[in-house]
Design a protein around this motif. Structure first.
Motif, PDB file in Angstrom:
ATOM      1  N   CYS A 216       0.833  -1.199   0.000  1.00  0.00           N
ATOM      2  CA  CYS A 216       0.000   0.000   0.000  1.00  0.00           C
ATOM      3  C   CYS A 216       0.868   1.250   0.000  1.00  0.00           C
ATOM      4  O   CYS A 216       1.637   1.483   0.925  1.00  0.00           O
ATOM      5  N   ASN A 294      -0.684 -12.289  -0.644  1.00  0.00           N
ATOM      6  CA  ASN A 294      -1.182 -12.556   0.709  1.00  0.00           C
ATOM      7  C   ASN A 294      -1.089 -14.037   1.053  1.00  0.00           C
ATOM      8  O   ASN A 294      -0.899 -14.393   2.218  1.00  0.00           O
ATOM      9  N   LEU A 295      -1.234 -14.894   0.052  1.00  0.00           N
ATOM     10  CA  LEU A 295      -1.157 -16.332   0.335  1.00  0.00           C
ATOM     11  C   LEU A 295       0.264 -16.727   0.718  1.00  0.00           C
ATOM     12  O   LEU A 295       0.466 -17.522   1.638  1.00  0.00           O
ATOM     13  N   THR A 298       0.832 -15.276   4.336  1.00  0.00           N
ATOM     14  CA  THR A 298       0.197 -16.020   5.424  1.00  0.00           C
ATOM     15  C   THR A 298       0.865 -17.374   5.604  1.00  0.00           C
ATOM     16  O   THR A 298       0.958 -17.879   6.723  1.00  0.00           O
ATOM     17  N   ARG A 309       2.925 -21.313  -3.855  1.00  0.00           N
ATOM     18  CA  ARG A 309       2.429 -19.938  -3.810  1.00  0.00           C
ATOM     19  C   ARG A 309       3.469 -18.954  -4.350  1.00  0.00           C
ATOM     20  O   ARG A 309       3.120 -17.871  -4.823  1.00  0.00           O
ATOM     21  N   GLY A 315       4.443 -16.408 -11.687  1.00  0.00           N
ATOM     22  CA  GLY A 315       3.726 -16.703 -12.933  1.00  0.00           C
ATOM     23  C   GLY A 315       2.785 -15.603 -13.387  1.00  0.00           C
ATOM     24  O   GLY A 315       2.352 -15.588 -14.539  1.00  0.00           O
ATOM     25  N   THR A 316       2.452 -14.687 -12.498  1.00  0.00           N
ATOM     26  CA  THR A 316       1.576 -13.574 -12.897  1.00  0.00           C
ATOM     27  C   THR A 316       2.352 -12.452 -13.576  1.00  0.00           C
ATOM     28  O   THR A 316       1.756 -11.519 -14.086  1.00  0.00           O
ATOM     29  N   TYR A 379      -1.287  -7.917  12.174  1.00  0.00           N
ATOM     30  CA  TYR A 379      -1.494  -6.918  11.117  1.00  0.00           C
ATOM     31  C   TYR A 379      -2.981  -6.613  10.960  1.00  0.00           C
ATOM     32  O   TYR A 379      -3.395  -5.472  10.886  1.00  0.00           O
TER      33      TYR A 379
ATOM     34  N   SER B  43      -4.386 -16.916 -16.921  1.00  0.00           N
ATOM     35  CA  SER B  43      -3.271 -16.344 -17.678  1.00  0.00           C
ATOM     36  C   SER B  43      -1.970 -16.475 -16.895  1.00  0.00           C
ATOM     37  O   SER B  43      -0.935 -15.962 -17.296  1.00  0.00           O
ATOM     38  N   ASN B  44      -2.024 -17.184 -15.753  1.00  0.00           N
ATOM     39  CA  ASN B  44      -0.800 -17.440 -14.995  1.00  0.00           C
ATOM     40  C   ASN B  44       0.131 -18.304 -15.843  1.00  0.00           C
ATOM     41  O   ASN B  44      -0.270 -19.328 -16.394  1.00  0.00           O
ATOM     42  N   MET B 173      -7.001 -18.049  -3.362  1.00  0.00           N
ATOM     43  CA  MET B 173      -6.201 -17.831  -4.569  1.00  0.00           C
ATOM     44  C   MET B 173      -7.149 -17.402  -5.678  1.00  0.00           C
ATOM     45  O   MET B 173      -7.198 -17.972  -6.763  1.00  0.00           O
ATOM     46  N   ASP B 214      -8.498 -12.133  -3.124  1.00  0.00           N
ATOM     47  CA  ASP B 214      -7.235 -11.907  -2.420  1.00  0.00           C
ATOM     48  C   ASP B 214      -6.088 -11.534  -3.355  1.00  0.00           C
ATOM     49  O   ASP B 214      -4.929 -11.561  -2.951  1.00  0.00           O
ATOM     50  N   CYS B 216      -4.661 -13.019  -5.625  1.00  0.00           N
ATOM     51  CA  CYS B 216      -3.735 -14.091  -5.980  1.00  0.00           C
ATOM     52  C   CYS B 216      -4.315 -14.943  -7.106  1.00  0.00           C
ATOM     53  O   CYS B 216      -5.362 -15.572  -6.939  1.00  0.00           O
ATOM     54  N   MET B 217      -3.619 -14.973  -8.232  1.00  0.00           N
ATOM     55  CA  MET B 217      -4.123 -15.685  -9.407  1.00  0.00           C
ATOM     56  C   MET B 217      -3.705 -17.148  -9.372  1.00  0.00           C
ATOM     57  O   MET B 217      -2.545 -17.467  -9.171  1.00  0.00           O
ATOM     58  N   THR B 219      -3.090 -21.165 -10.564  1.00  0.00           N
ATOM     59  CA  THR B 219      -2.446 -21.887 -11.665  1.00  0.00           C
ATOM     60  C   THR B 219      -3.449 -22.769 -12.403  1.00  0.00           C
ATOM     61  O   THR B 219      -3.094 -23.401 -13.389  1.00  0.00           O
ATOM     62  N   GLU B 264     -12.552 -17.210   1.565  1.00  0.00           N
ATOM     63  CA  GLU B 264     -11.950 -17.647   2.824  1.00  0.00           C
ATOM     64  C   GLU B 264     -11.952 -16.555   3.890  1.00  0.00           C
ATOM     65  O   GLU B 264     -11.350 -15.497   3.717  1.00  0.00           O
ATOM     66  N   SER B 293      -6.164  -3.529  -1.816  1.00  0.00           N
ATOM     67  CA  SER B 293      -5.509  -2.836  -0.710  1.00  0.00           C
ATOM     68  C   SER B 293      -5.800  -3.551   0.603  1.00  0.00           C
ATOM     69  O   SER B 293      -6.933  -3.559   1.087  1.00  0.00           O
ATOM     70  N   ASN B 294      -4.768  -4.140   1.193  1.00  0.00           N
ATOM     71  CA  ASN B 294      -4.964  -4.810   2.480  1.00  0.00           C
ATOM     72  C   ASN B 294      -5.426  -3.830   3.550  1.00  0.00           C
ATOM     73  O   ASN B 294      -6.160  -4.203   4.468  1.00  0.00           O
ATOM     74  N   ASN B 383      -5.228 -19.543   5.862  1.00  0.00           N
ATOM     75  CA  ASN B 383      -4.150 -19.629   4.887  1.00  0.00           C
ATOM     76  C   ASN B 383      -2.775 -19.814   5.495  1.00  0.00           C
ATOM     77  O   ASN B 383      -1.809 -20.031   4.775  1.00  0.00           O
TER      78      ASN B 383
END
Lengths: 388, 388
Positions: A216, A294-295, A298, A309, A315-316, A379, B43-44, B173, B214, B216-217, B219, B264, B293-294, B383
């Motif tokens: 952020c 985040n994965l 965590t 992860r 890969g992104t 957090y 698209s990963n 994910m 989250d 996270c993309m 696979t 989750e 944004s976390n 997670n």
């Protein structure tokens, strides 16, 4: 130590009452003979009033003083907020008999609320009256810029004919654009303003800009470097620029590591080093993608060496690598080999605070390290309760 | 309901033993007369073996069956993992007397571990033997693709001469590239394969691709659409494409909303609508920056209408807006006006699960809604313990 370690600087940290407790207003003054200044600011387009002010004030390469407050970011406060920053600079100028255009202003704290100027302006006078070059004053200044920081962050280095000192704050909303958080760096080096500016940008690029705690980007990020040329053994023809760059970078890296170590709720400090990248930018991109997962974060909190992860984050990106040849090590154990299962994951020890991730892209000779931390219950707790 | 609601489809959900408990293998079969298929995949660049297989298998626009397993993603498993996927398709083909090239494979679960083929292959035979077109079989299939999902996700719509049904899974994910998670959509519409393909891509663009739990993309993300042309009242010249598009999009949006609602650890479902954007892409970009944004997500968890965190997220993008004119509403209260303090933030009620954020960029006529959820202690807990 810190901002008065170099000759030619005084500092103070006082209590204005902007925060519920403790010091919250800092002043750092360059008493010369040179008054070169350089700064990098957040690239967030929602920039706080003090960023808008300081960007303009430093544009001529000179600054005589930096005033910093915690207890309020003065961001998203409209024309009234900008006037508050202007009044703060004017008050510093009046107290020190300098021009307001040579006063930089930094603020940190909650976004979207006006500062209590009735508390802030008298504290400027008190800080001006308290200015000294001793260690205690520098420590008080470093303390006064803390928000959710649990400790003050200061650092020092030097070389032939110069000292570099610095202080910084930042524990949340901690991810770089051009710069991140607040930091003031001081040096007594004899150096031209363009050389100071170039050295600062390079140091920030490989230090603060590679610290990414929570992805952020702040509205208030500011890193200021001030040069006095006051070192007693200074060579009038100027410092060795390579030596100066190394020392400035060392101080910035030291402060950046301290920021990550004290990041909100962190249980692990994580250094993600990407090696054999096609170039330095791609090494940074790969590491940052992992740092923002985040994965992944965590999993580290849960002491789980979940390399899947890490791969799914890399890969992104569009960096050069082959999913069939990439290797990943966690704390020295290569648990992913050739994009698949490597050494036994039970060999990885994540019980300590320090975590080292190594990603081997096998695409070139460049590398970069991104610093981040894990995502924890603390957090979530701290940031769900911050403003309420 | 679900994948057997449209005529021309059978399904089954059985227990292979890949998961610790419950059904974990699903089979969906298109018995025709048409066997058009379209699919979008992650698209990963670190794509799982079943994605690599199915991308190739669907490239001719035909698929007769889809086999799906939970209990293992078969990602980052190398050539051996690809062979496992191939064997799975062959076993389905053998059981149904079709070509393996017309069998799509989807897997979901932990990355980086081989599937237990000794358990999986006999379950393929059991599923083939259990195929029926009744609601119970469709429900069993939807149940068998669950991982951390707490409920099955199914949806249905239709129009003149066609029905669209679907099932989906995904709770973590969960962020789109081309598609996210696993979903199978079935229709008995008479429609050409190119029209089906175009309709699927448009529906995914405005539904699954705007769900971002989250950031996270995966696979393994796969969305498959199958068309049988078997509707009893079908017009042989084909469905009305506008009506079909609306129904397909409705089913996809319904499933996407169910995914976010069951994400989750989520305590709030958040719809971020960006209005008056220069174009639809920019509306999506602004909303996604906030959704990732976390700090924003923890604030909502804490029932804190912290609009400063929304502005600072939008400020990191390059979309057209003026930081001095942007407005933001939380649950209908415009607490940010003109980039500054608006209505009283204490008027915002965040006690319910549904949260609506409206961001007015004042730069054009386009809008888009991104669905996300809050970041909670339960997310961190789930997670940090997933694979251990």
């Amino acid at each position: 130590m810190s901002v008065t370690a170099a000759a030619g600087f005084t500092a103070a940290g006082v209590t204005a009452g902007l925060k519920s407790a403790g010091r919250d207003l800092a002043l750092v003054v360059n008493i010369g003979p040179q008054r070169h200044a350089a700064a990098v600011f957040t690239s967030n387009r929602v920039a706080a009033a003090p960023v808008l002010w300081s960007r303009q004030a430093v544009s001529d390469g000179r600054a005589d003083a930096v005033v910093l407050n915690s207890g309020g970011a003065n961001a998203c406060t409209g024309p009234e907020g900008f006037a508050d920053t202007h009044h703060t600079a004017e008050r510093v100028a009046q107290a020190l008999d300098i021009s307001a255009q040579d006063v930089l202003v930094c603020s940190t704290g909650l976004i979207g609320e006006r500062l209590d100027m009735g508390a802030l302006l008298p504290a400027v006078d008190a800080a001006a009256a308290a200015l000294t070059d001793d260690d205690g004053a520098a420590a008080a200044a470093a303390e006064a810029i803390r928000t959710t920081d649990t400790v003050s962050k200061t650092a020092q280095s030097g070389g032939t004919g110069f000292v570099v000192g610095g202080m910084a704050k930042g524990a949340g909303m901690l991810a770089p654009g051009m710069a991140t958080m607040l930091a003031v760096l001081t040096t007594d080096a004899v150096i031209t303003q363009p050389d100071l500016d170039a050295a600062l940008r390079e140091a920030v690029r490989v230090s603060f800009n590679r610290a990414d705690s929570d992805g952020c980007m702040s509205t208030n990020d500011t890193v200021v470097a001030l040069a006095s040329g006051a070192h007693p053994d200074a060579d009038a023809s100027g410092v060795d620029l390579r030596e100066f760059q190394a020392a400035l970078t060392e101080v910035c890296r030291d402060l950046a590591a301290q920021l990550i170590a004290d990041a909100e709720g962190a249980h692990h400090e994580i250094a993600i080093t990407t090696i054999h990248a096609a170039n330095e930018d791609e090494a940074e991109t790969a590491g940052r993608a992992v740092a923002r997962s985040n994965l992944f974060k965590t999993a580290i909190f849960g002491r789980d060496p979940n390399w899947g992860r890490i791969l799914s984050a890399v890969g992104t990106t569009d960096v050069a690598f082959d999913p069939g040849t990439i290797d990943v090590a966690v704390n020295g154990v290569w648990i992913c080999r050739g994009g698949g299962i490597g050494e036994d994951r039970s060999l990885v020890d994540l019980s300590g605070r320090q975590v080292e991730i190594t990603i081997d892209l096998k695409s070139g000779d460049a590398e970069a390290t991104i610093l981040t931390n894990d995502l924890t219950h603390d957090y979530v707790h701290e940031n769900s309760a911050y403003s309420s």
